[in-house]
Design an enzyme around this catalytic site. Structure first.
Site, PDB file in Angstrom:
ATOM      1  N   HIS A   1     -23.369 -14.745  39.858  1.00 11.15           N
ATOM      2  CA  HIS A   1     -23.843 -13.806  38.851  1.00 11.15           C
ATOM      3  C   HIS A   1     -23.462 -12.380  39.232  1.00 11.15           C
ATOM      4  CE1 HIS A   1     -26.380 -17.051  37.199  1.00 11.15           C
ATOM      5  NE2 HIS A   1     -26.371 -16.326  36.108  1.00 11.15           N
TER       6      HIS A   1
ATOM      7  N   LYS B   1     -28.321  -8.845  39.055  1.00  8.88           N
ATOM      8  CA  LYS B   1     -29.327  -9.900  38.907  1.00  8.88           C
ATOM      9  C   LYS B   1     -30.278  -9.869  40.095  1.00  8.88           C
ATOM     10  CE  LYS B   1     -29.953 -14.778  37.776  1.00  8.88           C
ATOM     11  NZ  LYS B   1     -30.893 -14.427  36.672  1.00  8.88           N
TER      12      LYS B   1
END
EC number: 1.17.1.8
Length: 233
Positions: free
Chosen positions: A131, A135
Site C-alpha cells: 500500500h 496507510k
C-alpha cells in the site's frame, strides 16, 4: 439519497464524485466528530475516517438510526460492540475491509483455493500486501480478510501474524511504497513450483463505487451486513 461523508479525505472526495454522478446528494462533509446537527439529516453515512475515530463516528450515527457504511480498517477489536449498537437501535451497519467488486470476487476465489489446497501440506502459504506510505494500519484490512478466509478453510492455521508463516500462524508481509492504491497476493509455494493469485488496484475509484453501491443497497434494511450480502445474496 442524502449522503453524509464522515471522513472527507482522499477517499471521501472520490466517493462524493461517484455518488453525485449516480444522482445522490452530499449533505455533510465531516472531518470532525459527527452530531445530529452537522450530519444534516442523511439517509446514510459513509464512514472513511481513521482507526481512532471510526468507532465513535459509527456509534453516533447508529444511535440516531442513521445506517452506516464503514470502510475504515484498524479498529476491528471494537466491531462486535458496534454491531450490537446497530441492532439495539434498529439501524443498519455494513463494514467492508475493501469495497471493490474485484477484491470481493478475489475474496471468494481465495477461499475456494484454500479449500482446494488444504490437502496438500507440501505447499507453504504466505500473504503479501503493498500500500501507499500514508496507510496507517498494517496489515491492511483486505489482507486480514484474505487471511481469515484461508484460516476458515485450512485447518493447519488458527491465527495470522505479521511477517513469515510460522507453525499454526499464517504470515502476512505488509509493504509500504509511494502511491500504491493496493496490491494483494496469496502464494502457495512448494519445492518444485509456486501458485499465486493476485489483485492489483489501479486507483481508488473501484473502492468508492462499491461503497456507494453498498449505501444504495442498505436502504430500508436493519442489522449487520458485509459486501458479500450486497454482491452475492
Amino acid at each position: 439519497m442524502r449522503i453524509a461523508l464522515v471522513g472527507y479525505g482522499k477517499m471521501g472526495k472520490i466517493i462524493e464524485e461517484v455518488a453525485q454522478k449516480r444522482g445522490h446528494s452530499i449533505v455533510a462533509q465531516l472531518n470532525e466528530t459527527p452530531t445530529l446537527e452537522n450530519l444534516n439529516n442523511p439517509d446514510v453515512a459513509i464512514e472513511f475516517s481513521n482507526p481512532e475515530a471510526s468507532f465513535e463516528n459509527s456509534r453516533i450515527c447508529l444511535q440516531n438510526q442513521i445506517p452506516v457504511i464503514c470502510g475504515t480498517t484498524g479498529w476491528l477489536d471494537q466491531k462486535p460492540e458496534i454491531e450490537k449498537i446497530a441492532v439495539e437501535n434498529n439501524s443498519a451497519f455494513l463494514y467492508g475491509s475493501n469495497f471493490s467488486l474485484g477484491v470481493n470476487l478475489f475474496f471468494a476465489l481465495n477461499e475456494k483455493l484454500a479449500d482446494l489446497m488444504k490437502n496438500f501440506p507440501e505447499y507453504q502459504v504466505q500473504l503479501e500486501e503493498i500500500h501507499h506510505t500514508h496507510k496507517k494500519d498494517a496489515p491492511s484490512g483486505t489482507a486480514i480478510t484474505l487471511a481469515e478466509g484461508i484460516i476458515k478453510n485450512d485447518p493447519r492455521f488458527d491465527a495470522w501474524k505479521l511477517e513469515e508463516t510460522k507453525d499454526h500462524q499464517l504470515g502476512i508481509f505488509a509493504l509500504r511504497e509511494d502511491e500504491v492504491p493496493g496490491t494483494h497476493s496469496v502464494f502457495y509455494k512448494s519445492d518444485v513450483d509456486e501458485i499465486e493469485i493476485k489483485h492489483t488496484a489501479f486507483n481508488r475509484n473501484g473502492f468508492a463505487l462499491g461503497a456507494v453501491i453498498a449505501a444504495e443497497w442498505i436502504q430500508g434494511k436493519k442489522g449487520n451486513f458485509s459486501m458479500k450480502d450486497v454482491l452475492f445474496n
